[in-house]
Write a protein that holds these residues in place. Structure first.
Motif, PDB file in Angstrom:
ATOM      1  N   ALA A  16       0.783  -1.081   0.035  1.00  0.00           N
ATOM      2  CA  ALA A  16       0.013  -0.069  -0.031  1.00  0.00           C
ATOM      3  C   ALA A  16       0.847   1.265  -0.105  1.00  0.00           C
ATOM      4  N   ILE A  17       2.030   1.442   0.737  1.00  0.00           N
ATOM      5  CA  ILE A  17       2.673   2.312   0.805  1.00  0.00           C
ATOM      6  C   ILE A  17       3.478   2.545  -0.611  1.00  0.00           C
ATOM      7  N   LEU A  18       3.765   1.540  -1.273  1.00  0.00           N
ATOM      8  CA  LEU A  18       4.307   1.811  -2.603  1.00  0.00           C
ATOM      9  C   LEU A  18       3.182   2.234  -3.608  1.00  0.00           C
ATOM     10  N   LEU A  19       2.184   1.756  -3.440  1.00  0.00           N
ATOM     11  CA  LEU A  19       1.083   2.480  -4.217  1.00  0.00           C
ATOM     12  C   LEU A  19       0.880   3.808  -4.148  1.00  0.00           C
ATOM     13  N   VAL A  20       0.659   4.331  -2.810  1.00  0.00           N
ATOM     14  CA  VAL A  20       0.727   5.567  -2.376  1.00  0.00           C
ATOM     15  C   VAL A  20       1.857   6.432  -3.171  1.00  0.00           C
ATOM     16  N   ALA A  21       2.954   5.930  -2.836  1.00  0.00           N
ATOM     17  CA  ALA A  21       4.223   6.729  -3.506  1.00  0.00           C
ATOM     18  C   ALA A  21       4.185   7.041  -4.829  1.00  0.00           C
ATOM     19  N   PHE A  51       3.536  11.691   3.476  1.00  0.00           N
ATOM     20  CA  PHE A  51       3.402  11.908   1.810  1.00  0.00           C
ATOM     21  C   PHE A  51       3.138  13.305   1.564  1.00  0.00           C
ATOM     22  N   ARG A  52       3.644  13.760   0.334  1.00  0.00           N
ATOM     23  CA  ARG A  52       3.552  15.079   0.111  1.00  0.00           C
ATOM     24  C   ARG A  52       1.985  15.046  -0.556  1.00  0.00           C
ATOM     25  N   THR A  53       1.215  16.186  -0.193  1.00  0.00           N
ATOM     26  CA  THR A  53      -0.146  16.341  -0.665  1.00  0.00           C
ATOM     27  C   THR A  53      -0.175  17.710  -1.130  1.00  0.00           C
ATOM     28  N   MET A  54       0.549  18.349  -1.231  1.00  0.00           N
ATOM     29  CA  MET A  54       0.572  19.846  -1.614  1.00  0.00           C
ATOM     30  C   MET A  54       1.569  20.006  -2.935  1.00  0.00           C
ATOM     31  N   ARG A  55       1.167  20.833  -3.522  1.00  0.00           N
ATOM     32  CA  ARG A  55       2.213  21.229  -4.789  1.00  0.00           C
ATOM     33  C   ARG A  55       3.621  21.777  -3.917  1.00  0.00           C
ATOM     34  N   GLN A  56       4.559  21.344  -4.779  1.00  0.00           N
ATOM     35  CA  GLN A  56       5.898  21.555  -4.173  1.00  0.00           C
ATOM     36  C   GLN A  56       5.943  23.099  -3.845  1.00  0.00           C
ATOM     37  N   LYS A  76      -4.587  16.638  -6.224  1.00  0.00           N
ATOM     38  CA  LYS A  76      -5.966  15.904  -6.389  1.00  0.00           C
ATOM     39  C   LYS A  76      -5.591  14.607  -5.656  1.00  0.00           C
ATOM     40  N   VAL A  77      -4.566  14.054  -5.660  1.00  0.00           N
ATOM     41  CA  VAL A  77      -4.092  12.806  -4.877  1.00  0.00           C
ATOM     42  C   VAL A  77      -3.974  13.422  -3.500  1.00  0.00           C
ATOM     43  N   GLY A  78      -3.464  14.289  -3.227  1.00  0.00           N
ATOM     44  CA  GLY A  78      -3.318  14.816  -1.742  1.00  0.00           C
ATOM     45  C   GLY A  78      -4.796  14.908  -1.104  1.00  0.00           C
ATOM     46  N   LYS A  79      -5.713  15.253  -1.792  1.00  0.00           N
ATOM     47  CA  LYS A  79      -7.133  15.530  -1.229  1.00  0.00           C
ATOM     48  C   LYS A  79      -7.659  14.181  -0.674  1.00  0.00           C
ATOM     49  N   PHE A  80      -7.259  13.195  -1.442  1.00  0.00           N
ATOM     50  CA  PHE A  80      -7.583  11.668  -1.110  1.00  0.00           C
ATOM     51  C   PHE A  80      -6.869  11.419   0.228  1.00  0.00           C
ATOM     52  N   LEU A  81      -5.610  11.470   0.055  1.00  0.00           N
ATOM     53  CA  LEU A  81      -4.807  11.120   1.066  1.00  0.00           C
ATOM     54  C   LEU A  81      -5.065  11.667   2.532  1.00  0.00           C
ATOM     55  N   ARG A  82      -5.460  12.966   2.157  1.00  0.00           N
ATOM     56  CA  ARG A  82      -5.698  13.705   3.466  1.00  0.00           C
ATOM     57  C   ARG A  82      -6.929  13.152   4.247  1.00  0.00           C
ATOM     58  N   ARG A  83      -7.919  13.062   3.269  1.00  0.00           N
ATOM     59  CA  ARG A  83      -9.363  12.686   3.799  1.00  0.00           C
ATOM     60  C   ARG A  83      -9.451  11.367   4.530  1.00  0.00           C
ATOM     61  N   THR A  84      -8.579  10.342   3.931  1.00  0.00           N
ATOM     62  CA  THR A  84      -8.479   8.944   4.313  1.00  0.00           C
ATOM     63  C   THR A  84      -7.249   8.890   5.446  1.00  0.00           C
ATOM     64  N   CYS A  85      -6.509   9.654   5.876  1.00  0.00           N
ATOM     65  CA  CYS A  85      -5.262   9.858   6.547  1.00  0.00           C
ATOM     66  C   CYS A  85      -4.063   8.811   6.216  1.00  0.00           C
ATOM     67  N   LEU A  86      -4.135   8.410   4.919  1.00  0.00           N
ATOM     68  CA  LEU A  86      -3.233   7.794   4.228  1.00  0.00           C
ATOM     69  C   LEU A  86      -2.027   8.448   4.185  1.00  0.00           C
ATOM     70  N   ASP A  87      -2.072   9.867   4.120  1.00  0.00           N
ATOM     71  CA  ASP A  87      -0.722  10.845   4.079  1.00  0.00           C
ATOM     72  C   ASP A  87       0.304  10.541   5.336  1.00  0.00           C
ATOM     73  N   GLU A  88      -0.306   9.970   6.287  1.00  0.00           N
ATOM     74  CA  GLU A  88       0.239   9.818   7.500  1.00  0.00           C
ATOM     75  C   GLU A  88       1.048   8.540   7.602  1.00  0.00           C
ATOM     76  N   LEU A  89       0.877   7.507   6.659  1.00  0.00           N
ATOM     77  CA  LEU A  89       1.567   6.136   6.661  1.00  0.00           C
ATOM     78  C   LEU A  89       3.030   6.085   6.963  1.00  0.00           C
TER      79      LEU A  89
END
Length: 192
Positions: A16-21, A51-56, A76-89
């Motif tokens: 899952a970490i590799l897919l998010v990356a 995981f980076r969720t914002m433009r650089q 776009k991916v960042g919105k999903f990651l933040r909403r699901t907390c996957l950015d914290e992995l």
């Protein structure tokens, strides 16, 4: 215990970490990870990995500008990651190397401001939350106080939960928080 559980989690979820990356890499230019200095135990400064969720070009390393609803810096991916907390992995790695715990007060950016003022000026007992290692999740988060600190009242409530956690800390409380964290991504709250 934190390090053992973190190791087992990393072994279990590495695909899952590799897919998010990969999703972060394909979504926008820039690094996959966002590293930010935050307060650790004893007010030490630690680097927290997400995981980076914002433009650089839109990131704020100091954390003075918190994310807002419909923030144009969030990808776009960042919105999903933040909403699901996957950015914290990636913080599981921070636990494995001893910077963080699985459960504890969430680490705040060093320059966190509310209404244009440093939060420690607005919440008198703010630094009590830094007497223990910060955690990936905590009592405040499972009670709906997660995401940006948008008001002084929210900051006070978060610190109240953090101090309550420190006062009542036990293995059973940590286990309860970890299990309740599993439903946090599906709750409607103030995170974005």
């Amino acid at each position: 215990m934190d390090r053992l559980v973190a190791f087992l989690l990393l072994v279990a979820i590495w695909p899952a970490i590799l897919l998010v990356a990969l999703a972060v890499r394909l979504d926008s230019p820039g690094p996959i990870f966002f590293r930010q200095p935050r307060f650790g135990a004893g007010r030490s400064v630690i680097m927290v990995t997400k995981f980076r969720t914002m433009r650089q070009d839109g990131t704020d390393i100091g954390g003075r500008r918190q994310a807002t609803r419909d923030d144009d810096r969030i990808t776009k991916v960042g919105k999903f990651l933040r909403r699901t907390c996957l950015d914290e992995l990636p913080q599981i790695w921070d636990v494995l190397v001893g910077r963080m715990s699985l459960v504890g007060p969430r680490p705040h950016p060093l320059s966190l401001e509310v209404d244009g003022h440093p939060i420690e000026e607005l919440v008198p007992n703010y630094h009590q939350r830094h007497t223990v290692r910060p955690g990936i999740t905590g009592l405040a988060q499972i009670n709906g106080n997660r995401g940006p600190v948008v008001s002084v009242a929210m900051g006070r409530e978060r610190v109240r939960y953090d101090v309550e956690y420190i006062r009542d800390h036990s293995l059973w409380l940590d286990i309860r928080i970890l299990f309740r964290t599993l439903v946090v991504p599906f709750q409607k709250d103030g995170s974005y």
